[in-house]
Design a protein around this motif. Sequence first.
Motif, short mmCIF file in Angstrom:
data_model
loop_
_atom_site.label_atom_id
_atom_site.label_comp_id
_atom_site.label_asym_id
_atom_site.label_seq_id
_atom_site.Cartn_x
_atom_site.Cartn_y
_atom_site.Cartn_z
N TYR A 45 -10.03 -2.21 -6.96
CA TYR A 45 -9.17 -1.04 -7.14
C TYR A 45 -9.64 -0.19 -8.33
O TYR A 45 -9.74 1.03 -8.24
CB TYR A 45 -7.71 -1.48 -7.36
N GLU B 155 0.84 -1.21 0.00
CA GLU B 155 0.00 0.00 0.00
C GLU B 155 0.87 1.25 0.00
O GLU B 155 0.60 2.22 -0.71
CB GLU B 155 -0.93 0.00 1.21
N CYS C 31 -11.90 -1.77 -1.11
CA CYS C 31 -10.74 -1.01 -1.57
C CYS C 31 -11.05 0.47 -1.48
O CYS C 31 -12.09 0.93 -1.96
CB CYS C 31 -10.37 -1.39 -3.00
N VAL D 4 -2.12 8.17 -6.64
CA VAL D 4 -2.56 7.53 -5.40
C VAL D 4 -1.92 8.25 -4.22
O VAL D 4 -0.70 8.36 -4.13
CB VAL D 4 -2.14 6.03 -5.36
N LEU E 63 -3.72 4.09 -0.38
CA LEU E 63 -4.44 2.92 -0.85
C LEU E 63 -4.72 2.05 0.37
O LEU E 63 -3.83 1.84 1.21
CB LEU E 63 -3.59 2.14 -1.86
N LEU F 266 -2.88 6.66 -11.00
CA LEU F 266 -3.97 5.76 -10.63
C LEU F 266 -3.93 4.46 -11.43
O LEU F 266 -4.07 3.37 -10.87
CB LEU F 266 -5.32 6.46 -10.82
N GLU G 137 1.75 4.46 -3.13
CA GLU G 137 1.55 5.90 -2.95
C GLU G 137 2.40 6.68 -3.94
O GLU G 137 3.57 6.39 -4.14
CB GLU G 137 1.90 6.31 -1.50
N CYS H 45 -10.96 3.65 -8.25
CA CYS H 45 -10.34 4.71 -9.06
C CYS H 45 -11.36 5.37 -9.97
O CYS H 45 -11.35 6.58 -10.18
CB CYS H 45 -9.21 4.14 -9.92
N ALA I 192 -6.99 9.99 -3.64
CA ALA I 192 -6.18 10.46 -4.77
C ALA I 192 -5.89 11.95 -4.67
O ALA I 192 -6.61 12.71 -4.02
CB ALA I 192 -6.90 10.17 -6.07
N VAL J 211 -9.35 4.20 -2.32
CA VAL J 211 -8.26 4.93 -2.95
C VAL J 211 -8.46 6.41 -2.64
O VAL J 211 -9.51 6.97 -2.92
CB VAL J 211 -8.25 4.71 -4.48
#
Lengths: 153, 479
Positions: free
Chosen positions: B196, B166, B426, B435, B438, B174, B170, B200, B430, B428
């Motif tokens: 994921y 994770e 999941c 990312v 996560l 994406l 970073e 996104c 952003a 995310v």
Amino acid sequence: MFVLLRHLQRVRREAALPKRSGARSLAIRHVDAGSCNACEHELTATAAPQYDLQRFGLDIVASPRHADVLLVTGPVTSRMASPLRVAYDAMPEPRLVAALGDCALGCGVLGASTEIVGSLDAVLPVDIRIPGCPPTPQAIAAAILAATPPRRL
Amino acid sequence: MSLGVDPHQGVERLSVPVSGWREACQSALADGERFCGAFAGGSGSGRRWRALFARGASTRILSTAPEGDELPSVVDFLPAAEWDEREAHDLHGLRFRGHEPLRALIAHPRDASSWTIPVEGEGVYEIAVGPIHAGVIESGHFRFHVVGERILLLDLRLFYKHRGLERAAEGQELAEGLVYAQRSCGACAVTNSVSYALACEAVLGLATSRELRRARTLLLELERLYNHLNDIAAICAGVGFAPGNMAFAALKERAMRLNLSLAGHRFLFGSVEVGVSRLDLPSAAVDQARGELRELRHDTARAWREIQFAPSVQGRLDDVGVLGHDDAARLCAVGPVARASGLRQDTREDSPALWYGSSFAAALPPVADGDVAARLEVRALELVEIFSMLEELFATPVRPDEASSAGPSTSIGVARVESPRGETVCVVEAEMYRVRRLHLRTGSYANWPSLVLATAGNLLPDFPLINKSFELCYACVDR
């Protein structure tokens, strides 16, 4: 149960592996040093009826104490480096180390640098390299069979 | 394409002052919402502690700002959050008031008392197993507290395979971050990728088209197919029934070969992308897949019948490793484990971003008493369902398609997808299409505490069987 056995008899061993090598047996100890579990699935599949590696005298054994090959999967995580060395040290000589999959070979490694020691090369001397993400059961079988010492005449 | 699904539909974000954190979580539960994870988000002064609650297809994200590093714990009324709080302590230095003792989860201190529960009494001894196990098994450490052959308590020490995936994701774009979610687990690769991608797409304000939903659902069910076949094989191995183990291993191998022929990879790696599906199966390919699946369905049904009538197998399954309905609900168990305990929990029932639709119903075994027998049976029932769904999914050629823009972008995307082991969440976060954070909470992560509970009171030699009936991943828990 008889239906199952009959059915299994019909499952053909389709892998393009030699019929029967004249080689001696190998005892394999597997260590997961941080894999995503795909290599484990494929290693387990080598025992499935389609491949049936046991017919070549290749066995996954429970202890490094009676293993000839240390088969390692995954990029070596910092937490698995020490258990991995302990397993290696427990093996009798002569011994072989096999790197199974791209992570163990140091390519395609994902993760934070602080959590991963590096490829298997950085921890142990590697004799057998089996690339793939994950390597197919056939590739695993072929690589291990190639490393099996020939029977002395 | 029309018929898009609004990516933001059903996600509500709520900011809560830290003093009202416990009340906010309590009232979510009182409203009948289900807890599905808590995690540290944001960074610096914008650091937040977030909890996710779900009802049907809607998800609520509660966020609060810690006071310094401190937060009030919720484990006293929400034991399912135990691992989440322990993880946040080890990875992000958060401290939880009222979570006493806060035992190490991801950190591996040398002192065993810092992570085990002390068990004392006459004749109590400990058996340490792992991290390296006897077979081809993932690495993790079990510590059994035992009297005679009876397990009093199991302490887990996982995260030997913690790769920091994770954290490594970073800063990635994406689309590029997907591989970190995917490779966190080989056996849940599709679920992790789809969750994921959906998270996104929520961030980007993209809506999935019907064809995209179908392609992804198809891949998800192919993944469930080989996993369930594998799990039945594993349970047979757990009772030492080699013919069943080998029969289902052979069936699984056929499912893997089908994956290879359809998507070019035995584990379907690389078949899911953010905002697009490249899966292109002309009519010849879908016809062939349908034919192979029909044969597989027939052979699976026949092998399953044999297992049902094998007394040496059936005699080992009943009343072993029982997870009661109330315990499963309290620990927010998910997936086949929850359903085997009579909990009607299947995220496929509430997945508007996938193909399933309103006609999908979770499969509950007729006798859902939460033992190994029920967990085996639920998988067999689901296999029937999977084959029927795949028959329908492969009815027409599969075409590549793209998600379309449907709304403004946002900073947090959430997706919940049913994996072979249960709901995977999941999240995310952003920033500038990269990312920032996560968080992947897989079905295995949710279910490990249930395994611990189901193990207590059982015989030590039954543990491998109980463990295999849960068949939880280590890889996507450790990440």
